[in-house]
Structure formats: structure tokens, C-alpha cells
Scaffold this motif. Structure first.
Motif, PDB file in Angstrom:
ATOM      1  N   PRO A  83      -6.398   6.458 -12.005  1.00 32.48           N
ATOM      2  CA  PRO A  83      -5.199   5.604 -11.946  1.00 32.48           C
ATOM      3  C   PRO A  83      -4.072   6.076 -12.859  1.00 32.48           C
ATOM      4  CG  PRO A  83      -7.191   4.266 -12.012  1.00 32.48           C
ATOM      5  CD  PRO A  83      -7.624   5.675 -12.218  1.00 32.48           C
ATOM      6  N   ALA A  84      -4.407   6.580 -14.048  1.00 31.97           N
ATOM      7  CA  ALA A  84      -3.364   7.067 -14.946  1.00 31.97           C
ATOM      8  C   ALA A  84      -2.655   8.284 -14.364  1.00 31.97           C
ATOM      9  CB  ALA A  84      -3.971   7.404 -16.318  1.00 31.97           C
ATOM     10  N   VAL A  85      -3.427   9.178 -13.731  1.00 29.90           N
ATOM     11  CA  VAL A  85      -2.828  10.353 -13.103  1.00 29.90           C
ATOM     12  C   VAL A  85      -1.943   9.935 -11.926  1.00 29.90           C
ATOM     13  CG1 VAL A  85      -3.325  12.524 -11.935  1.00 29.90           C
ATOM     14  CG2 VAL A  85      -4.735  11.802 -13.849  1.00 29.90           C
ATOM     15  N   ALA A  86      -2.418   8.976 -11.125  1.00 24.39           N
ATOM     16  CA  ALA A  86      -1.625   8.501  -9.995  1.00 24.39           C
ATOM     17  C   ALA A  86      -0.316   7.873 -10.466  1.00 24.39           C
ATOM     18  CB  ALA A  86      -2.434   7.495  -9.179  1.00 24.39           C
ATOM     19  N   PHE A  87      -0.399   7.040 -11.525  1.00 22.75           N
ATOM     20  CA  PHE A  87       0.819   6.407 -12.046  1.00 22.75           C
ATOM     21  C   PHE A  87       1.787   7.453 -12.596  1.00 22.75           C
ATOM     22  CE2 PHE A  87       3.133   4.350 -15.561  1.00 22.75           C
ATOM     23  CZ  PHE A  87       3.778   3.349 -14.849  1.00 22.75           C
ATOM     24  N   GLY A  88       1.251   8.425 -13.346  1.00 18.02           N
ATOM     25  CA  GLY A  88       2.116   9.476 -13.877  1.00 18.02           C
ATOM     26  C   GLY A  88       2.738  10.324 -12.787  1.00 18.02           C
TER      27      GLY A  88
ATOM     28  N   GLN B 296       0.801  -1.222   0.000  1.00 22.44           N
ATOM     29  CA  GLN B 296       0.000   0.000   0.000  1.00 22.44           C
ATOM     30  C   GLN B 296       0.836   1.275   0.000  1.00 22.44           C
ATOM     31  OE1 GLN B 296      -3.168  -0.266  -0.538  1.00 22.44           O
ATOM     32  NE2 GLN B 296      -3.008  -2.491  -0.389  1.00 22.44           N
ATOM     33  N   PHE B 297       1.985   1.262   0.639  1.00 25.21           N
ATOM     34  CA  PHE B 297       2.743   2.494   0.802  1.00 25.21           C
ATOM     35  C   PHE B 297       3.941   2.606  -0.124  1.00 25.21           C
ATOM     36  CE2 PHE B 297       0.440   2.204   4.799  1.00 25.21           C
ATOM     37  CZ  PHE B 297      -0.042   3.492   4.906  1.00 25.21           C
ATOM     38  N   ILE B 298       4.188   1.604  -0.952  1.00 22.52           N
ATOM     39  CA  ILE B 298       5.197   1.714  -2.013  1.00 22.52           C
ATOM     40  C   ILE B 298       4.454   1.649  -3.331  1.00 22.52           C
ATOM     41  CG2 ILE B 298       7.209   0.683  -3.105  1.00 22.52           C
ATOM     42  CD1 ILE B 298       8.127  -0.310  -0.451  1.00 22.52           C
ATOM     43  N   PRO B 299       4.330   2.774  -4.038  1.00 26.35           N
ATOM     44  CA  PRO B 299       3.490   2.785  -5.235  1.00 26.35           C
ATOM     45  C   PRO B 299       4.085   1.941  -6.363  1.00 26.35           C
ATOM     46  CG  PRO B 299       3.915   5.011  -4.409  1.00 26.35           C
ATOM     47  CD  PRO B 299       4.855   4.096  -3.705  1.00 26.35           C
ATOM     48  N   THR B 300       3.205   1.484  -7.232  1.00 25.49           N
ATOM     49  CA  THR B 300       3.506   0.826  -8.504  1.00 25.49           C
ATOM     50  C   THR B 300       4.146  -0.559  -8.311  1.00 25.49           C
ATOM     51  OG1 THR B 300       3.836   3.020  -9.468  1.00 25.49           O
ATOM     52  CG2 THR B 300       4.562   1.113 -10.751  1.00 25.49           C
ATOM     53  N   ILE B 301       5.333  -0.622  -7.702  1.00 33.12           N
ATOM     54  CA  ILE B 301       6.027  -1.893  -7.572  1.00 33.12           C
ATOM     55  C   ILE B 301       5.844  -2.502  -6.192  1.00 33.12           C
ATOM     56  CG2 ILE B 301       7.758  -1.233  -9.276  1.00 33.12           C
ATOM     57  CD1 ILE B 301       9.683  -0.697  -6.961  1.00 33.12           C
ATOM     58  N   GLY B 302       5.072  -1.860  -5.324  1.00 30.87           N
ATOM     59  CA  GLY B 302       4.908  -2.362  -3.964  1.00 30.87           C
ATOM     60  C   GLY B 302       4.235  -3.724  -3.915  1.00 30.87           C
ATOM     61  N   THR B 303       3.279  -3.956  -4.813  1.00 27.25           N
ATOM     62  CA  THR B 303       2.574  -5.242  -4.824  1.00 27.25           C
ATOM     63  C   THR B 303       3.524  -6.394  -5.124  1.00 27.25           C
ATOM     64  OG1 THR B 303       0.567  -4.126  -5.548  1.00 27.25           O
ATOM     65  CG2 THR B 303       0.676  -6.498  -5.888  1.00 27.25           C
TER      66      THR B 303
ATOM     67  N   LEU C  84      12.017  13.182 -10.019  1.00 24.33           N
ATOM     68  CA  LEU C  84      12.465  14.410  -9.354  1.00 24.33           C
ATOM     69  C   LEU C  84      13.208  14.136  -8.052  1.00 24.33           C
ATOM     70  CD1 LEU C  84       9.343  16.699  -9.901  1.00 24.33           C
ATOM     71  CD2 LEU C  84      11.551  16.844 -11.061  1.00 24.33           C
ATOM     72  N   LEU C  85      12.618  13.289  -7.180  1.00 29.62           N
ATOM     73  CA  LEU C  85      13.170  13.112  -5.834  1.00 29.62           C
ATOM     74  C   LEU C  85      13.434  11.660  -5.471  1.00 29.62           C
ATOM     75  CD1 LEU C  85      10.932  15.667  -3.878  1.00 29.62           C
ATOM     76  CD2 LEU C  85      13.265  16.007  -4.692  1.00 29.62           C
ATOM     77  N   GLY C  86      13.354  10.761  -6.416  1.00 24.13           N
ATOM     78  CA  GLY C  86      13.639   9.366  -6.116  1.00 24.13           C
ATOM     79  C   GLY C  86      12.504   8.719  -5.339  1.00 24.13           C
ATOM     80  N   ALA C  87      12.874   7.869  -4.359  1.00 25.15           N
ATOM     81  CA  ALA C  87      11.872   7.151  -3.573  1.00 25.15           C
ATOM     82  C   ALA C  87      11.007   8.100  -2.757  1.00 25.15           C
ATOM     83  CB  ALA C  87      12.564   6.148  -2.644  1.00 25.15           C
ATOM     84  N   VAL C  88      11.592   9.199  -2.296  1.00 28.32           N
ATOM     85  CA  VAL C  88      10.820  10.188  -1.538  1.00 28.32           C
ATOM     86  C   VAL C  88       9.728  10.797  -2.411  1.00 28.32           C
ATOM     87  CG1 VAL C  88      10.953  12.373  -0.297  1.00 28.32           C
ATOM     88  CG2 VAL C  88      12.757  10.671  -0.024  1.00 28.32           C
ATOM     89  N   GLY C  89      10.071  11.142  -3.634  1.00 23.06           N
ATOM     90  CA  GLY C  89       9.077  11.692  -4.542  1.00 23.06           C
ATOM     91  C   GLY C  89       7.973  10.709  -4.860  1.00 23.06           C
ATOM     92  N   ALA C  90       8.302   9.416  -4.955  1.00 22.95           N
ATOM     93  CA  ALA C  90       7.272   8.408  -5.210  1.00 22.95           C
ATOM     94  C   ALA C  90       6.292   8.298  -4.052  1.00 22.95           C
ATOM     95  CB  ALA C  90       7.929   7.050  -5.476  1.00 22.95           C
ATOM     96  N   LEU C  91       6.778   8.474  -2.823  1.00 21.00           N
ATOM     97  CA  LEU C  91       5.912   8.357  -1.655  1.00 21.00           C
ATOM     98  C   LEU C  91       4.980   9.549  -1.493  1.00 21.00           C
ATOM     99  CD1 LEU C  91       8.385   6.849   0.973  1.00 21.00           C
ATOM    100  CD2 LEU C  91       6.519   5.689  -0.181  1.00 21.00           C
ATOM    101  N   ILE C  92       5.475  10.749  -1.770  1.00 21.71           N
ATOM    102  CA  ILE C  92       4.663  11.947  -1.534  1.00 21.71           C
ATOM    103  C   ILE C  92       3.967  12.431  -2.794  1.00 21.71           C
ATOM    104  CG2 ILE C  92       6.191  12.641   0.328  1.00 21.71           C
ATOM    105  CD1 ILE C  92       7.371  14.738  -1.500  1.00 21.71           C
TER     106      ILE C  92
ATOM    107  N   ILE D 259       1.460  11.096  -4.670  1.00 21.90           N
ATOM    108  CA  ILE D 259       0.003  10.968  -4.722  1.00 21.90           C
ATOM    109  C   ILE D 259      -0.694  11.981  -3.814  1.00 21.90           C
ATOM    110  CG2 ILE D 259      -1.921   9.408  -4.258  1.00 21.90           C
ATOM    111  CD1 ILE D 259      -0.258   7.147  -5.313  1.00 21.90           C
ATOM    112  N   PRO D 260      -0.302  12.126  -2.520  1.00 23.24           N
ATOM    113  CA  PRO D 260      -0.960  13.173  -1.720  1.00 23.24           C
ATOM    114  C   PRO D 260      -0.710  14.575  -2.250  1.00 23.24           C
ATOM    115  CG  PRO D 260       0.842  12.172  -0.485  1.00 23.24           C
ATOM    116  CD  PRO D 260       0.598  11.321  -1.683  1.00 23.24           C
ATOM    117  N   ALA D 261       0.457  14.835  -2.835  1.00 20.57           N
ATOM    118  CA  ALA D 261       0.720  16.161  -3.400  1.00 20.57           C
ATOM    119  C   ALA D 261      -0.189  16.434  -4.597  1.00 20.57           C
ATOM    120  CB  ALA D 261       2.187  16.272  -3.799  1.00 20.57           C
ATOM    121  N   VAL D 262      -0.343  15.448  -5.483  1.00 25.22           N
ATOM    122  CA  VAL D 262      -1.213  15.634  -6.639  1.00 25.22           C
ATOM    123  C   VAL D 262      -2.673  15.728  -6.203  1.00 25.22           C
ATOM    124  CG1 VAL D 262      -2.061  14.501  -8.733  1.00 25.22           C
ATOM    125  CG2 VAL D 262       0.379  14.581  -8.256  1.00 25.22           C
TER     126      VAL D 262
END
Length: 376
Positions: free
Chosen positions: A313-318, A256-263, A326-334, A336-339
Motif C-alpha cells: 500500500p505504501a508503494v501504491a500510494f507513493g 476503484q479507478f480513482i486512486p487515493t481520493i476516489g473513495t 508528473l502527469l496529473g490525473a493521467v499519471g494517477a490512473l496509470i 499503479i499498473p506501471a509500477v
């Protein structure tokens, strides 16, 4: 008396008075730009830590505000919430570490047996006469093993420095997030005091949207992590896979908390451990992970995120891809809430219009093919 043409030529040949000032101004601007660029690159790590701390503060601020509304001091409420988050994270890491340590010890103890089975299979297939003792002796005498040991010994200091740097980064993020959450109202007042009244309302509204979306994102993800963990725990417990509670917590949080490849990361570990028990169990776990992921994507997630973080989902993935770039793993985590915050803020200020009859019909009904008359 000099000729008039000579006087005019001398006046034109003189340097303009504004040119030295312009040159000095340009050099000063270039120097300021270089200094600012150097300072930004030196402070990029601190700025990223502050950004992470800000989003963590937004995430825990609803809980802090509820506790403060019941009469508790805001600093104490922030400390209790931060302590709960720290204890939960430390407990999860300790449980996961003990699980991994036990599995590594078990794999190391069983490695000679695995190696013997592999060597026997090779000997029976290719009619060779390999021996585990000969292979071990050749490995111990090899040059690459000696170089690997030397490099590992010299890399101990690098690992220690990395660990100390990580602890210092966590301490920095924790302190900033504590101050942001504890002094949230004071920070908002200080920020609004330098803005005109019209801008103050917009800033406060944007802050409330950010708190609502960030907290809603973590709430929905936490609830889905709990459901996922319970479902996978039931399966692992029925199959008799060891460390079922730790594996369930791992699957729930990582998926849940690692997007895209977390599953995929979450499902790999229980599949691997189930394979050590029975290869068929690994296949069962893989099938359950795939089926549950479809159930979560099409049934569970739309119902839970429709009222908190409703992103296509497309917006979340993008957004995850852009945040990672931009920020690596940190950018991937924040990301979705930023968008989600940006989307809600734009939705509050962007004016929408009702669709006309032609536009509504074109989006609801399929277009008919128009046949053109053939030329004779």
C-alpha cells in the motif's frame, strides 16, 4: 631574416585549426537541444495521449487475443472490444448525467422553499424582517451578478473550445489504442527486428509482463467495483434513496479507478442525495461507506490482488503521488499498473538470496535489551 623568437611567438599566436570546428559543433549541439526541447513541449500533449492509448491497448489485449485465438480476425476482435468499452462508458455517463440533471432540477424547484425556511430561521433567531422577494430584487440589481452574466456569456466560446478539444483527445486516444491492440504482434515484430536476439527475448518478456499486470489490475479493480456497486445498491434500495442503480455504479467505478481520493468522491454523492430524503439516511450511508471500505482494504482487496497486482500500500500510494506530480490525473490512473509492471520485471531479473540465520532471527524475534554494567 627575422629572429627565431619572433617566429615562435607568431606561431603561438595563430588560432588552432580545431577551434572553429569545435565552436561550430557546440553551437550546433545547443541549437539541436533548443529545437528538441521546443518540439518536446509542443508535442507533450500528443505523447501523453499515446501513453494513455498504449496502456488501454495493454488492458484490452488479453480479450482481443482470446477472441483471435478462436479464429476471429484481430482487427474485428479489437473493434468489438473497443465498441463494448465505448458503449459501457457512454451508458454510464448518460445514466449519471440523467441522474444529476434530475437532482439539479429538483433542487432548483425546491430552492425557494429552502430559502424561505432559512429566512424564517434567521428572522426568528435574530429578530429581523427579511423577505425573499427583497433579497431576490437586491440580487437582480447587484453589479456582481451583471458582471457574472457578462463573463459567462463571453466564456461560452471557451467552453465550446474545451469540449471540442476533449472530443478530439478522446478520438486520438481511441484510434491509437485500436491500432496498438490490433497490430500488437506486428508492432512487436517490428520492434524486435532492430534488436539482437538476446535483447529480443527481454523485450518480449517485458511486453508480456506489462500486458499481464495491466490486464490483471483492471480485472481486479473491475471485480471489486462490481462487488462494491452491488453492496451499495442493496443499502440504497433498502433505504429508498432515488437513483440507486446509478449511484451504485458511481460508487463502484469511482472508488476503484480513482486512486487515493476516489473513495471520498464516490461516497459524497450518495450521502448528499440520501440527505435530501432523510438526514438520518445520510448518516447510515456514511457509516456503511466507512465499514465497507475497511472490509475491502483488509479482506477483499488482499485476496483479489494477490495473484494479479501485489503492491505494498505504501508503494501504491507513493506511485500515485509521483504519477500525479508528473502527469496529473493521467499519471494517477496509470501509476499503479506501471509500477506493478516495473516491479514484476525487476523481480524476474533481480537475484534473491536466502536469509542467514542471524538475519532471519533478527526479523522474526524482537530484540532484547542489553543492560550495560554501571561504572562504580
Amino acid at each position: 631574416m627575422p629572429p627565431t623568437g619572433t617566429a615562435v611567438a607568431g606561431a603561438d599566436a595563430r588560432m588552432p585549426r580545431w577551434l572553429p570546428r569545435a565552436v561550430v559543433l557546440v553551437l550546433a549541439l545547443v541549437a539541436c537541444f533548443q529545437l528538441g526541447s521546443w518540439a518536446f513541449h509542443q508535442l507533450i500533449g500528443l505523447l501523453v495521449n499515446i501513453l494513455i492509448a498504449f496502456f488501454l491497448a495493454l488492458a484490452i489485449e488479453p480479450a482481443v487475443s482470446r477472441m483471435a485465438a478462436h479464429g476471429m480476425r484481430r482487427g474485428l476482435a479489437t473493434f468489438l472490444v473497443t465498441l463494448a468499452v465505448f458503449v459501457g462508458t457512454a451508458g454510464f455517463l448518460a445514466l449519471l448525467g440523467s441522474m444529476l440533471a434530475g437532482q439539479i432540477v429538483e433542487m432548483v424547484e425546491g430552492f425557494p422553499g429552502y430559502l424561505d425556511r432559512v429566512i424564517n430561521s434567521i428572522n426568528s433567531t435574530f429578530h429581523t424582517e427579511l423577505s425573499r422577494l427583497d433579497i431576490q430584487a437586491s440580487l437582480l440589481r447587484s453589479d456582481w451578478l451583471r458582471k457574472y452574466v457578462q463573463n459567462s456569456a463571453s466564456g461560452v466560446l471557451d467552453v465550446s473550445a474545451t469540449v471540442l478539444g476533449g472530443l478530439f483527445k478522446l478520438l486520438t486516444i481511441g484510434l491509437f489504442s485500436f491500432y496498438f491492440a490490433a497490430d500488437g504482434p506486428r508492432l512487436r515484430r517490428a520492434l524486435c527486428s532492430v534488436l539482437p536476439p538476446a535483447k529480443q527475448a527481454e523485450v518480449l518478456r517485458a511486453w508480456e509482463i506489462a500486458v499481464d499486470k495491466t490486464g490483471g489490475y483492471l480485472y481486479s479493480r473491475g471485480l471489486m467495483a462490481l462487488i462494491s456497486g452491488i453492496a451499495h445498491y442493496v443499502l440504497l434500495a433498502v433505504l429508498g434513496v432515488p437513483y440507486a442503480p446509478a449511484l451504485a455504479v458511481w460508487v463502484g467505478l469511482v472508488s476503484q479507478f480513482i486512486p487515493t481520493i476516489g473513495t471520498y468522491l464516490a461516497g459524497a454523492l450518495p450521502i448528499l442525495i440520501a440527505f435530501t430524503v432523510d438526514p438520518w439516511y445520510a448518516l447510515y450511508v456514511l457509516g456503511f461507506v466507512v465499514v465497507y471500505q475497511q472490509f475491502e482494504n483488509y479482506v477483499l482487496q488482499p485476496k483479489l490482488t494477490s495473484k494479479t497486482v501485489d503492491i505494498h500500500p505504501a508503494v501504491a500510494f507513493g506511485s500515485v503521488i509521483a504519477g500525479t506530480a508528473l502527469l496529473g490525473a493521467v499519471g494517477a490512473l496509470i501509476a499503479i499498473p506501471a509500477v506493478a509492471t516495473l516491479q514484476a520485471f525487476l523481480g524476474a531479473y533481480v537475484k534473491r538470496y536466502a536469509l542467514t540465520d542471524d538475519a532471519a532471527s533478527s526479523t522474526s524475534r524482537p530484540r532484547r535489551r542489553v543492560r550495560l554494567p554501571r561504572r562504580r
